[in-house]
Design a protein around this motif. Structure first.
Motif, PDB file in Angstrom:
ATOM      1  N   ILE A  89       0.965  -1.309   0.005  1.00  0.00           N
ATOM      2  CA  ILE A  89      -0.113   0.090   0.148  1.00  0.00           C
ATOM      3  C   ILE A  89       0.945   1.336   0.004  1.00  0.00           C
ATOM      4  O   ILE A  89       1.812   1.343   0.842  1.00  0.00           O
ATOM      5  CB  ILE A  89      -0.787  -0.053   1.244  1.00  0.00           C
ATOM      6  N   ARG A  90       0.623   2.263  -1.096  1.00  0.00           N
ATOM      7  CA  ARG A  90       1.227   3.316  -1.091  1.00  0.00           C
ATOM      8  C   ARG A  90       0.468   4.551  -0.467  1.00  0.00           C
ATOM      9  O   ARG A  90       0.884   5.332   0.318  1.00  0.00           O
ATOM     10  CB  ARG A  90       1.642   3.811  -2.420  1.00  0.00           C
ATOM     11  N   TYR A  91      -0.723   4.582  -0.848  1.00  0.00           N
ATOM     12  CA  TYR A  91      -1.613   5.638  -0.660  1.00  0.00           C
ATOM     13  C   TYR A  91      -2.839   5.046  -0.027  1.00  0.00           C
ATOM     14  O   TYR A  91      -3.332   3.841  -0.275  1.00  0.00           O
ATOM     15  CB  TYR A  91      -1.872   6.604  -2.024  1.00  0.00           C
ATOM     16  N   VAL A  92      -3.615   6.208   0.408  1.00  0.00           N
ATOM     17  CA  VAL A  92      -5.019   5.678   0.846  1.00  0.00           C
ATOM     18  C   VAL A  92      -5.524   5.067  -0.315  1.00  0.00           C
ATOM     19  O   VAL A  92      -6.562   4.068   0.006  1.00  0.00           O
ATOM     20  CB  VAL A  92      -5.911   6.988   1.481  1.00  0.00           C
ATOM     21  N   SER A  93      -5.756   5.754  -1.436  1.00  0.00           N
ATOM     22  CA  SER A  93      -6.531   5.134  -2.569  1.00  0.00           C
ATOM     23  C   SER A  93      -6.212   3.654  -2.916  1.00  0.00           C
ATOM     24  O   SER A  93      -6.971   2.923  -3.331  1.00  0.00           O
ATOM     25  CB  SER A  93      -6.254   6.190  -4.021  1.00  0.00           C
ATOM     26  N   ASP A  94      -4.858   3.302  -2.705  1.00  0.00           N
ATOM     27  CA  ASP A  94      -4.549   2.119  -3.110  1.00  0.00           C
ATOM     28  C   ASP A  94      -5.289   1.025  -1.840  1.00  0.00           C
ATOM     29  O   ASP A  94      -5.832  -0.189  -1.999  1.00  0.00           O
ATOM     30  CB  ASP A  94      -2.988   1.720  -2.667  1.00  0.00           C
ATOM     31  N   PHE A  95      -5.212   1.536  -0.594  1.00  0.00           N
ATOM     32  CA  PHE A  95      -6.058   0.766   0.277  1.00  0.00           C
ATOM     33  C   PHE A  95      -7.513   0.424   0.077  1.00  0.00           C
ATOM     34  O   PHE A  95      -8.013  -0.630   0.238  1.00  0.00           O
ATOM     35  CB  PHE A  95      -6.021   1.375   1.763  1.00  0.00           C
ATOM     36  N   TYR A  97      -9.013   0.418  -2.874  1.00  0.00           N
ATOM     37  CA  TYR A  97      -8.917  -0.648  -4.075  1.00  0.00           C
ATOM     38  C   TYR A  97      -8.929  -1.828  -3.557  1.00  0.00           C
ATOM     39  O   TYR A  97      -9.338  -2.919  -3.953  1.00  0.00           O
ATOM     40  CB  TYR A  97      -8.013  -0.030  -5.146  1.00  0.00           C
ATOM     41  N   GLU A  98      -7.565  -2.049  -2.835  1.00  0.00           N
ATOM     42  CA  GLU A  98      -7.087  -3.264  -2.327  1.00  0.00           C
ATOM     43  C   GLU A  98      -8.027  -3.837  -1.367  1.00  0.00           C
ATOM     44  O   GLU A  98      -8.388  -5.216  -1.346  1.00  0.00           O
ATOM     45  CB  GLU A  98      -5.824  -3.279  -2.046  1.00  0.00           C
ATOM     46  N   LYS A  99      -8.572  -3.149  -0.469  1.00  0.00           N
ATOM     47  CA  LYS A  99      -9.726  -3.623   0.741  1.00  0.00           C
ATOM     48  C   LYS A  99     -10.822  -4.103  -0.229  1.00  0.00           C
ATOM     49  O   LYS A  99     -11.267  -5.146   0.060  1.00  0.00           O
ATOM     50  CB  LYS A  99      -9.940  -2.423   1.536  1.00  0.00           C
ATOM     51  N   ALA A 100     -11.371  -3.679  -1.199  1.00  0.00           N
ATOM     52  CA  ALA A 100     -12.470  -4.380  -1.970  1.00  0.00           C
ATOM     53  C   ALA A 100     -12.206  -5.443  -2.677  1.00  0.00           C
ATOM     54  O   ALA A 100     -12.907  -6.431  -2.438  1.00  0.00           O
ATOM     55  CB  ALA A 100     -12.821  -3.136  -3.095  1.00  0.00           C
ATOM     56  N   ILE A 101     -10.960  -5.719  -3.241  1.00  0.00           N
ATOM     57  CA  ILE A 101     -10.524  -7.129  -3.537  1.00  0.00           C
ATOM     58  C   ILE A 101     -10.398  -7.918  -2.704  1.00  0.00           C
ATOM     59  O   ILE A 101     -10.960  -9.132  -2.577  1.00  0.00           O
ATOM     60  CB  ILE A 101      -9.091  -6.807  -4.427  1.00  0.00           C
ATOM     61  N   ALA A 102      -9.684  -7.705  -1.371  1.00  0.00           N
ATOM     62  CA  ALA A 102      -9.833  -8.198  -0.312  1.00  0.00           C
ATOM     63  C   ALA A 102     -10.929  -8.944   0.313  1.00  0.00           C
ATOM     64  O   ALA A 102     -11.123 -10.138   0.556  1.00  0.00           O
ATOM     65  CB  ALA A 102      -8.714  -7.817   0.951  1.00  0.00           C
ATOM     66  N   ASP A 103     -11.856  -7.993   0.337  1.00  0.00           N
ATOM     67  CA  ASP A 103     -13.242  -8.271   0.790  1.00  0.00           C
ATOM     68  C   ASP A 103     -13.920  -9.485   0.115  1.00  0.00           C
ATOM     69  O   ASP A 103     -14.638 -10.438   0.486  1.00  0.00           O
ATOM     70  CB  ASP A 103     -14.218  -7.199   0.784  1.00  0.00           C
ATOM     71  N   VAL A 104     -13.764  -9.272  -1.333  1.00  0.00           N
ATOM     72  CA  VAL A 104     -14.283 -10.040  -2.536  1.00  0.00           C
ATOM     73  C   VAL A 104     -13.588 -11.398  -2.260  1.00  0.00           C
ATOM     74  O   VAL A 104     -14.171 -12.633  -2.123  1.00  0.00           O
ATOM     75  CB  VAL A 104     -14.246  -9.781  -3.937  1.00  0.00           C
ATOM     76  N   ASN A 105     -12.303 -11.516  -2.310  1.00  0.00           N
ATOM     77  CA  ASN A 105     -11.566 -12.804  -1.751  1.00  0.00           C
ATOM     78  C   ASN A 105     -11.913 -13.372  -0.460  1.00  0.00           C
ATOM     79  O   ASN A 105     -12.217 -14.690  -0.660  1.00  0.00           O
ATOM     80  CB  ASN A 105     -10.102 -12.388  -1.883  1.00  0.00           C
ATOM     81  N   ARG A 106     -12.117 -12.625   0.424  1.00  0.00           N
ATOM     82  CA  ARG A 106     -12.337 -13.094   1.645  1.00  0.00           C
ATOM     83  C   ARG A 106     -14.019 -13.912   1.405  1.00  0.00           C
ATOM     84  O   ARG A 106     -14.273 -14.901   2.249  1.00  0.00           O
ATOM     85  CB  ARG A 106     -12.694 -12.105   2.725  1.00  0.00           C
ATOM     86  N   THR A 107     -15.086 -13.483   0.717  1.00  0.00           N
ATOM     87  CA  THR A 107     -16.231 -13.900   0.370  1.00  0.00           C
ATOM     88  C   THR A 107     -16.116 -15.303  -0.223  1.00  0.00           C
ATOM     89  O   THR A 107     -16.712 -16.366   0.041  1.00  0.00           O
ATOM     90  CB  THR A 107     -17.224 -13.083  -0.309  1.00  0.00           C
ATOM     91  N   ILE A 108     -15.106 -15.399  -1.291  1.00  0.00           N
ATOM     92  CA  ILE A 108     -14.875 -16.500  -2.036  1.00  0.00           C
ATOM     93  C   ILE A 108     -14.096 -17.518  -1.272  1.00  0.00           C
ATOM     94  O   ILE A 108     -14.564 -18.920  -1.255  1.00  0.00           O
ATOM     95  CB  ILE A 108     -14.093 -16.177  -3.402  1.00  0.00           C
ATOM     96  N   ALA A 109     -13.258 -17.389  -0.558  1.00  0.00           N
ATOM     97  CA  ALA A 109     -12.203 -18.114   0.228  1.00  0.00           C
ATOM     98  C   ALA A 109     -11.813 -17.733   1.677  1.00  0.00           C
ATOM     99  O   ALA A 109     -10.796 -17.017   1.851  1.00  0.00           O
ATOM    100  CB  ALA A 109     -10.928 -18.615  -0.586  1.00  0.00           C
ATOM    101  N   PRO A 110     -12.451 -17.862   2.653  1.00  0.00           N
ATOM    102  CA  PRO A 110     -12.392 -17.187   3.904  1.00  0.00           C
ATOM    103  C   PRO A 110     -11.202 -17.660   4.594  1.00  0.00           C
ATOM    104  O   PRO A 110     -10.669 -16.904   5.583  1.00  0.00           O
ATOM    105  CB  PRO A 110     -13.999 -17.322   4.778  1.00  0.00           C
ATOM    106  N   GLU A 111     -10.609 -18.810   4.282  1.00  0.00           N
ATOM    107  CA  GLU A 111      -9.426 -19.248   4.659  1.00  0.00           C
ATOM    108  C   GLU A 111      -8.226 -18.584   4.195  1.00  0.00           C
ATOM    109  O   GLU A 111      -7.311 -18.700   4.751  1.00  0.00           O
ATOM    110  CB  GLU A 111      -9.428 -20.829   4.494  1.00  0.00           C
ATOM    111  N   ILE A 112      -8.154 -17.703   3.367  1.00  0.00           N
ATOM    112  CA  ILE A 112      -6.971 -16.996   2.878  1.00  0.00           C
ATOM    113  C   ILE A 112      -7.229 -15.573   3.311  1.00  0.00           C
ATOM    114  O   ILE A 112      -8.290 -14.798   2.977  1.00  0.00           O
ATOM    115  CB  ILE A 112      -7.086 -17.165   1.162  1.00  0.00           C
ATOM    116  N   GLU A 113      -6.186 -15.156   3.955  1.00  0.00           N
ATOM    117  CA  GLU A 113      -6.365 -13.837   4.484  1.00  0.00           C
ATOM    118  C   GLU A 113      -5.344 -12.875   3.663  1.00  0.00           C
ATOM    119  O   GLU A 113      -4.160 -13.189   3.242  1.00  0.00           O
ATOM    120  CB  GLU A 113      -5.715 -14.000   6.038  1.00  0.00           C
TER     121      GLU A 113
END
Length: 158
Positions: A89-95, A97-113
Motif C-alpha cells: 500500500i502506497r496511498y489511501v487510494s491503494d487501500f 482499491y485493495e480492500k475491495a478486492i480483499a473483501d471479495v476474496n474473503r467471501t470466495i475463500a474465507p480461509e485465505i487472509e
C-alpha cells in the motif's frame, strides 16, 4: 508452513516491491511472487524478462519463488497452498482499491487472509507505470529499480 502469494504484474519489479517482499519475509516462511495476467494491461516487458529479473533479485533467498499464473488470484493461492496474500500500500487510494478486492476474496475463500504492508516513505511514490514512462522517454530509472532490472533493461530494445 506459512506460504504467502505476492501477486502483481511486476512490469517491472521496483524497489517498492522489493521493500514489501523483504519485510514480508519476516512474517512468512515462503513468498511466491505471482506474475498475473491482467487483461486490461499490456506489459512493456515480456513475462520471461520479468521472471528472470525477479529470480536474479532473489537468487540467494530460497524462501522466494516466482511463478506466472492466469485466472483468479484466489484460485492460484489454493493451487500453491498459500493461506495469505500480501499487498503493498502506497496511498489511501491503494487501500480502498485493495480492500475491495480483499473483501471479495474473503467471501470466495474465507480461509485465505490478505495482509497489507505500507511502503517505506522513500518508495511510496514508485509505481511501475511511472517507471515505464521514465524509461520510455530516456529518463534515469536507477533510483527506482533493483540492480538486476537495471542490467536487464540495458539489453531491452524499445
Amino acid at each position: 508452513m506459512r506460504i504467502c502469494l505476492f501477486p502483481g504484474t511486476f512490469d517491472p519489479i521496483t524497489l517498492g516491491h522489493t521493500d514489501v517482499i523483504g519485510r514480508g519475509l519476516d512474517l512468512f516462511d515462503r513468498i511466491v511472487i505471482g506474475i498475473g495476467t491482467n487483461s486490461s494491461k499490456t506489459p512493456m516487458f515480456t513475462l520471461e524478462e520479468r521472471t528472470a529479473w525477479i529470480r536474479e533479485v532473489y537468487k540467494n533467498d530460497p524462501r522466494v519463488e516466482v511463478s506466472a499464473y492466469q485466472g483468479l488470484t484466489i484460485d492460484f493461492c489454493k493451487k500453491i497452498d498459500a493461506r495469505f496474500i500480501l499487498r503493498g500500500i502506497r496511498y489511501v487510494s491503494d487501500f480502498e482499491y485493495e480492500k475491495a478486492i480483499a473483501d471479495v476474496n474473503r467471501t470466495i475463500a474465507p480461509e485465505i487472509e490478505t495482509i497489507f504492508l505500507t511502503c517505506i516513505p522513500q518508495y511510496s511514490s514508485i509505481a511501475s507505470t511511472l517507471v515505464r514512462d521514465i524509461y520510455k522517454y530516456g529518463g534515469d530509472v536507477k533510483p527506482f529499480l533493483p540492480e538486476a532490472v537495471l542490467e536487464g533493461i540495458k539489453k531491452h530494445k524499445l
